[in-house]
Motif scaffolding. Structure first.
Motif, PDB file in Angstrom:
ATOM      1  N   VAL A 169       0.818  -1.209   0.000  1.00 15.15           N
ATOM      2  CA  VAL A 169       0.000   0.000   0.000  1.00 15.15           C
ATOM      3  C   VAL A 169       0.853   1.260   0.000  1.00 15.15           C
ATOM      4  O   VAL A 169       0.334   2.360  -0.181  1.00 15.15           O
ATOM      5  CB  VAL A 169      -0.959   0.036   1.209  1.00 15.15           C
ATOM      6  N   PHE A 170       2.145   1.125   0.240  1.00 15.36           N
ATOM      7  CA  PHE A 170       3.062   2.262   0.167  1.00 15.36           C
ATOM      8  C   PHE A 170       4.140   1.930  -0.860  1.00 15.36           C
ATOM      9  O   PHE A 170       5.265   1.597  -0.518  1.00 15.36           O
ATOM     10  CB  PHE A 170       3.695   2.551   1.531  1.00 15.36           C
ATOM     11  N   LYS A 171       3.735   2.010  -2.131  1.00 13.60           N
ATOM     12  CA  LYS A 171       4.633   1.648  -3.225  1.00 13.60           C
ATOM     13  C   LYS A 171       5.046   2.911  -3.967  1.00 13.60           C
ATOM     14  O   LYS A 171       4.231   3.782  -4.238  1.00 13.60           O
ATOM     15  CB  LYS A 171       3.941   0.671  -4.178  1.00 13.60           C
ATOM     16  N   TYR A 172       6.322   3.013  -4.313  1.00 12.60           N
ATOM     17  CA  TYR A 172       6.854   4.211  -4.945  1.00 12.60           C
ATOM     18  C   TYR A 172       7.496   3.878  -6.288  1.00 12.60           C
ATOM     19  O   TYR A 172       7.968   2.756  -6.495  1.00 12.60           O
ATOM     20  CB  TYR A 172       7.873   4.886  -4.019  1.00 12.60           C
ATOM     21  N   LYS A 173       7.533   4.873  -7.147  1.00  9.47           N
ATOM     22  CA  LYS A 173       7.916   4.645  -8.534  1.00  9.47           C
ATOM     23  C   LYS A 173       8.884   5.716  -9.020  1.00  9.47           C
ATOM     24  O   LYS A 173       8.720   6.899  -8.723  1.00  9.47           O
ATOM     25  CB  LYS A 173       6.654   4.648  -9.397  1.00  9.47           C
ATOM     26  N   THR A 174       9.894   5.292  -9.782  1.00  7.68           N
ATOM     27  CA  THR A 174      10.808   6.240 -10.406  1.00  7.68           C
ATOM     28  C   THR A 174      10.210   6.736 -11.725  1.00  7.68           C
ATOM     29  O   THR A 174       9.204   6.213 -12.198  1.00  7.68           O
ATOM     30  CB  THR A 174      12.169   5.591 -10.698  1.00  7.68           C
ATOM     31  N   LYS A 175      10.856   7.698 -12.305  1.00 14.12           N
ATOM     32  CA  LYS A 175      10.458   8.128 -13.650  1.00 14.12           C
ATOM     33  C   LYS A 175      10.888   7.064 -14.661  1.00 14.12           C
ATOM     34  O   LYS A 175      11.769   6.232 -14.390  1.00 14.12           O
ATOM     35  CB  LYS A 175      11.124   9.458 -13.987  1.00 14.12           C
ATOM     36  N   ALA A 176      10.260   7.063 -15.818  1.00 14.51           N
ATOM     37  CA  ALA A 176      10.615   6.124 -16.884  1.00 14.51           C
ATOM     38  C   ALA A 176      11.684   6.742 -17.768  1.00 14.51           C
ATOM     39  O   ALA A 176      11.602   7.920 -18.130  1.00 14.51           O
ATOM     40  CB  ALA A 176       9.380   5.760 -17.708  1.00 14.51           C
ATOM     41  N   ILE A 177      12.703   5.967 -18.096  1.00 13.09           N
ATOM     42  CA  ILE A 177      13.779   6.401 -18.994  1.00 13.09           C
ATOM     43  C   ILE A 177      13.535   5.750 -20.346  1.00 13.09           C
ATOM     44  O   ILE A 177      13.544   4.521 -20.474  1.00 13.09           O
ATOM     45  CB  ILE A 177      15.163   5.993 -18.460  1.00 13.09           C
ATOM     46  N   GLU A 178      13.285   6.554 -21.349  1.00  6.70           N
ATOM     47  CA  GLU A 178      12.893   6.026 -22.644  1.00  6.70           C
ATOM     48  C   GLU A 178      14.070   5.450 -23.421  1.00  6.70           C
ATOM     49  O   GLU A 178      15.180   5.987 -23.406  1.00  6.70           O
ATOM     50  CB  GLU A 178      12.227   7.124 -23.477  1.00  6.70           C
ATOM     51  N   ASN A 179      13.788   4.328 -24.091  1.00 13.29           N
ATOM     52  CA  ASN A 179      14.699   3.733 -25.063  1.00 13.29           C
ATOM     53  C   ASN A 179      16.098   3.513 -24.482  1.00 13.29           C
ATOM     54  O   ASN A 179      17.108   3.916 -25.054  1.00 13.29           O
ATOM     55  CB  ASN A 179      14.781   4.634 -26.301  1.00 13.29           C
ATOM     56  N   ASN A 180      16.158   2.838 -23.323  1.00 13.72           N
ATOM     57  CA  ASN A 180      17.444   2.708 -22.637  1.00 13.72           C
ATOM     58  C   ASN A 180      17.445   1.428 -21.802  1.00 13.72           C
ATOM     59  O   ASN A 180      16.573   1.228 -20.965  1.00 13.72           O
ATOM     60  CB  ASN A 180      17.694   3.925 -21.733  1.00 13.72           C
ATOM     61  N   LEU A 181      18.421   0.556 -22.016  1.00 15.55           N
ATOM     62  CA  LEU A 181      18.549  -0.672 -21.238  1.00 15.55           C
ATOM     63  C   LEU A 181      19.554  -0.527 -20.098  1.00 15.55           C
ATOM     64  O   LEU A 181      19.787  -1.471 -19.352  1.00 15.55           O
ATOM     65  CB  LEU A 181      18.972  -1.840 -22.138  1.00 15.55           C
ATOM     66  N   ASN A 182      20.130   0.670 -19.961  1.00 17.52           N
ATOM     67  CA  ASN A 182      21.038   0.981 -18.855  1.00 17.52           C
ATOM     68  C   ASN A 182      20.622   2.303 -18.220  1.00 17.52           C
ATOM     69  O   ASN A 182      21.402   3.277 -18.227  1.00 17.52           O
ATOM     70  CB  ASN A 182      22.490   1.036 -19.336  1.00 17.52           C
ATOM     71  N   PRO A 183      19.396   2.379 -17.705  1.00 19.59           N
ATOM     72  CA  PRO A 183      18.872   3.670 -17.223  1.00 19.59           C
ATOM     73  C   PRO A 183      19.556   4.120 -15.936  1.00 19.59           C
ATOM     74  O   PRO A 183      19.967   3.311 -15.100  1.00 19.59           O
ATOM     75  CB  PRO A 183      17.395   3.349 -16.960  1.00 19.59           C
ATOM     76  N   VAL A 184      19.668   5.432 -15.786  1.00 17.57           N
ATOM     77  CA  VAL A 184      20.156   6.049 -14.550  1.00 17.57           C
ATOM     78  C   VAL A 184      19.021   6.903 -13.998  1.00 17.57           C
ATOM     79  O   VAL A 184      18.601   7.871 -14.629  1.00 17.57           O
ATOM     80  CB  VAL A 184      21.421   6.909 -14.811  1.00 17.57           C
ATOM     81  N   TRP A 185      18.506   6.544 -12.832  1.00 14.72           N
ATOM     82  CA  TRP A 185      17.397   7.282 -12.218  1.00 14.72           C
ATOM     83  C   TRP A 185      17.897   8.242 -11.133  1.00 14.72           C
ATOM     84  O   TRP A 185      17.517   9.395 -11.107  1.00 14.72           O
ATOM     85  CB  TRP A 185      16.388   6.301 -11.598  1.00 14.72           C
ATOM     86  N   ASP A 186      18.695   7.734 -10.221  1.00 18.77           N
ATOM     87  CA  ASP A 186      19.253   8.514  -9.110  1.00 18.77           C
ATOM     88  C   ASP A 186      18.141   9.275  -8.374  1.00 18.77           C
ATOM     89  O   ASP A 186      18.228  10.487  -8.166  1.00 18.77           O
ATOM     90  CB  ASP A 186      20.315   9.485  -9.634  1.00 18.77           C
ATOM     91  N   GLN A 187      17.098   8.544  -7.976  1.00 14.37           N
ATOM     92  CA  GLN A 187      15.966   9.108  -7.254  1.00 14.37           C
ATOM     93  C   GLN A 187      15.871   8.475  -5.873  1.00 14.37           C
ATOM     94  O   GLN A 187      16.104   7.273  -5.713  1.00 14.37           O
ATOM     95  CB  GLN A 187      14.662   8.886  -8.023  1.00 14.37           C
ATOM     96  N   THR A 188      15.509   9.296  -4.882  1.00 18.01           N
ATOM     97  CA  THR A 188      15.512   8.867  -3.482  1.00 18.01           C
ATOM     98  C   THR A 188      14.102   8.827  -2.921  1.00 18.01           C
ATOM     99  O   THR A 188      13.299   9.731  -3.175  1.00 18.01           O
ATOM    100  CB  THR A 188      16.389   9.808  -2.629  1.00 18.01           C
ATOM    101  N   PHE A 189      13.808   7.774  -2.166  1.00 17.64           N
ATOM    102  CA  PHE A 189      12.504   7.586  -1.536  1.00 17.64           C
ATOM    103  C   PHE A 189      12.711   7.185  -0.079  1.00 17.64           C
ATOM    104  O   PHE A 189      13.780   6.677   0.293  1.00 17.64           O
ATOM    105  CB  PHE A 189      11.694   6.500  -2.249  1.00 17.64           C
ATOM    106  N   GLU A 190      11.685   7.396   0.728  1.00 13.06           N
ATOM    107  CA  GLU A 190      11.715   7.005   2.135  1.00 13.06           C
ATOM    108  C   GLU A 190      10.546   6.078   2.429  1.00 13.06           C
ATOM    109  O   GLU A 190       9.402   6.395   2.106  1.00 13.06           O
ATOM    110  CB  GLU A 190      11.654   8.242   3.044  1.00 13.06           C
ATOM    111  N   LEU A 191      10.848   4.944   3.027  1.00  7.73           N
ATOM    112  CA  LEU A 191       9.833   3.947   3.340  1.00  7.73           C
ATOM    113  C   LEU A 191       9.878   3.621   4.822  1.00  7.73           C
ATOM    114  O   LEU A 191      10.944   3.693   5.453  1.00  7.73           O
ATOM    115  CB  LEU A 191      10.044   2.661   2.534  1.00  7.73           C
ATOM    116  N   ILE A 192       8.730   3.252   5.363  1.00  6.66           N
ATOM    117  CA  ILE A 192       8.618   2.920   6.774  1.00  6.66           C
ATOM    118  C   ILE A 192       8.699   1.404   6.950  1.00  6.66           C
ATOM    119  O   ILE A 192       8.059   0.645   6.226  1.00  6.66           O
ATOM    120  CB  ILE A 192       7.298   3.456   7.359  1.00  6.66           C
ATOM    121  N   ALA A 193       9.482   0.959   7.932  1.00  6.26           N
ATOM    122  CA  ALA A 193       9.585  -0.459   8.282  1.00  6.26           C
ATOM    123  C   ALA A 193       8.964  -0.679   9.648  1.00  6.26           C
ATOM    124  O   ALA A 193       9.250   0.061  10.593  1.00  6.26           O
ATOM    125  CB  ALA A 193      11.045  -0.898   8.288  1.00  6.26           C
TER     126      ALA A 193
END
Length: 511
Positions: A296-320
């Motif tokens: 119920v707390f799922k997070y998503k990066t942006k999509a990198i088009e036409n790339n099999l070696n994508p670099v996202w470098d995005q940070t998220f915080e999740l509760i354990a």
């Protein structure tokens, strides 16, 4: 003289006989006591102790059952089952049906019980193990098996498709349920009961699906959707450390110690992926990653088009909630016109992380977490993460708990308002922020609503205060023509992985 001698001899013989008998009984009694002491000592020995004593002569028939058999309880349960089944049916309908609605996958507009009876076959308790982990509590693990004859029919409705009755047949349940009794000084001596399913051994719920008066192919992927929904509900609501707390007897008691609380915060930076598998016939995949501890707390990066070696470098915080038993699940998908296709996934136990230490890891992606279902043995690439686990103090814990509840309440409110289809649908907004430095992608109205399609509105997104609608197929077609046509579109039509995203007018962004 002979008479007196006979009497004396008889007395002496009788006394001697009684003395001998008494001595023999005392000796037998002392031997029985000694044997009882020896048996008690042997009973206290573990399997390892006996192996040390016996060496290679350790008898194979010696066993140490962890669970005690309760045949008498099974007999009682079979007699009472007609009454228990009737009461349990009402409880299941009232409690599980809202969960089906909350956790139903995108593309399904309604999921509820049309028929529900538990049949005439009672569950069988294979054994019970009683433990005491904490003072004032009794913990009971119940090894449960059920191969019953219930009549369960789900009413499944999808967009542009009439309701299809789906029957669950050949239902079998194999699980170990943990029941914790919170003791009290007043009658009935139990103030609350905690119920959960142990994660090990993993709960098994087997069944077959049959369309009543229709076909399962009327809704593509319906069988997998129902399987995923059942699995998600079990893992996110019933499987330990998640639990159900039931107050008993009307005794006023503080249940806060029994409820599941946030234990810490996991800061995840999704850095990059390498050598991903290409799922496109023309061009390359458009990969994005999703991460979650709880679905119920799922997070998503942006999509990198036409790339099999994508670099996202995005940070998220999740509760354990429980570092020792929970895991971080990472999935990589190819963003597509129809249903997004999964490129690979991997699960990382949180117990492998050290608190307050930043760690960078490169993980191999798998086609499935179930090794029995892995048919494609080809390499699916790797994903690189930076991970930092922070353990909450008391103040941070309580603040995170309250904000978690507010997020879920807000999602339910948006669902009732028709903004989202279910609480599992994607809602991308910046929340007010959690106290104690806990920032989560939550729900709020101020920044606008980012809708990631529900299976009907392909390629339509509402960002900030403006609207941008661009067909998701244009990006593919434009790239094939040598240029890319893009718009402020949050295309997620028909996907089986709803996620939370944060969007502003300049594109995807996370807090």
């Amino acid at each position: 003289m002979g008479l007196i001698s006979g009497i004396l001899f008889g007395i002496i013989f009788g006394v001697a006989l009684m003395a001998g008998w008494s001595r023999m009984m005392t000796h037998r009694s002392s031997k029985r006591v000694a044997k009882a002491v020896d048996m008690k000592l042997l009973g206290a020995l573990s399997r390892e102790d006996l192996k040390k004593i016996c060496g290679d002569n350790f008898p194979q028939w010696i066993s140490f059952p962890a669970f005690e058999q309760v045949k008498w309880l099974n007999k009682l349960l079979s007699k009472m089952w007609p009454f228990i089944a009737e009461a349990a049916t009402m409880v299941i309908r009232d409690s599980v049906e809202p969960l089906l609605e909350d956790y139903r996958p995108p593309g399904i507009t309604s999921l509820k019980f049309n028929k529900l009876t538990l049949g005439n076959v009672a569950p069988k308790i294979e054994g019970i193990r009683v433990q005491s982990f904490k003072e004032g509590q009794i913990t009971m693990d119940v090894d449960l098996r059920w191969g019953g004859d219930p009549n369960i029919v789900l009413g499944v409705t999808a967009a542009l498709v009439a309701s299809i009755p789906i029957q669950l047949k050949d239902l079998q349940v194999f699980t170990v349920a943990r029941v914790i009794f919170q003791l009290a000084d007043e009658i009935p001596c139990i103030s609350a009961v905690v119920v959960a399913l142990l994660a090990e051994p993993k709960p098994r719920i087997d069944y077959t699906l049959k369309a009543v008066g229709g076909s399962l192919t009327a809704i593509p992927g319906l069988s997998d959707m129902i399987d995923d929904t059942v699995d998600t509900i079990v893992k996110d609501m019933l499987q330990w450390p998640h639990r159900i707390v039931v107050p008993i007897g009307g005794i006023p008691v503080d249940l806060s110690d029994l409820e599941l609380k946030p234990q810490g915060k996991l800061i995840v930076t999704v850095v990059k992926a390498t050598n991903l598998k290409n799922k496109e016939l023309i061009g390359k995949s458009d990969p994005y990653a999703t991460i979650h501890i709880r679905p119920v707390f799922k997070y998503k990066t942006k999509a990198i088009e036409n790339n099999l070696n994508p670099v996202w470098d995005q940070t998220f915080e999740l509760i354990a909630e429980d570092k020792e038993t929970q895991s971080l699940t990472i999935e990589v998908f190819d963003k597509d016109v129809g249903q997004d296709e999964r490129l690979g996934l991997v699960k990382l136990p949180l117990s492998s992380l050290e608190a307050e230490v930043t760690k960078e890891m490169e993980l191999n992606l798998l086609s499935s977490l179930d090794t029995l279902k892995v048919k494609d043995k080809k390499d699916r690439g790797t994903i690189t993460l930076k991970l930092h686990y922070h353990e909450f103090n008391k103040e941070e814990q309580m603040a995170a708990l309250e904000d978690e509840k507010k997020i879920l309440e807000e999602r339910k409110r948006l669902k009732e308002a028709g903004v989202i289809g279910s609480t599992m649908d994607a809602v991308g907004m910046v929340g007010s922020g959690l106290a104690g430095g806990v920032g989560m992608v939550g729900t709020g109205i101020g920044t606008g609503v980012g809708l990631v399609g529900t299976g009907v509105t392909s390629g339509v997104g509402m960002v900030g205060s403006g609207f941008g609608a661009v067909g998701s197929g244009l990006s593919k077609a434009g790239r094939f023509m040598g240029r890319t046509i893009t718009g402020q579109s949050s295309k997620r039509s028909g996907s089986s992985t709803p996620v939370n995203t944060v969007q502003e007018n300049d594109g995807p962004k996370q807090q």
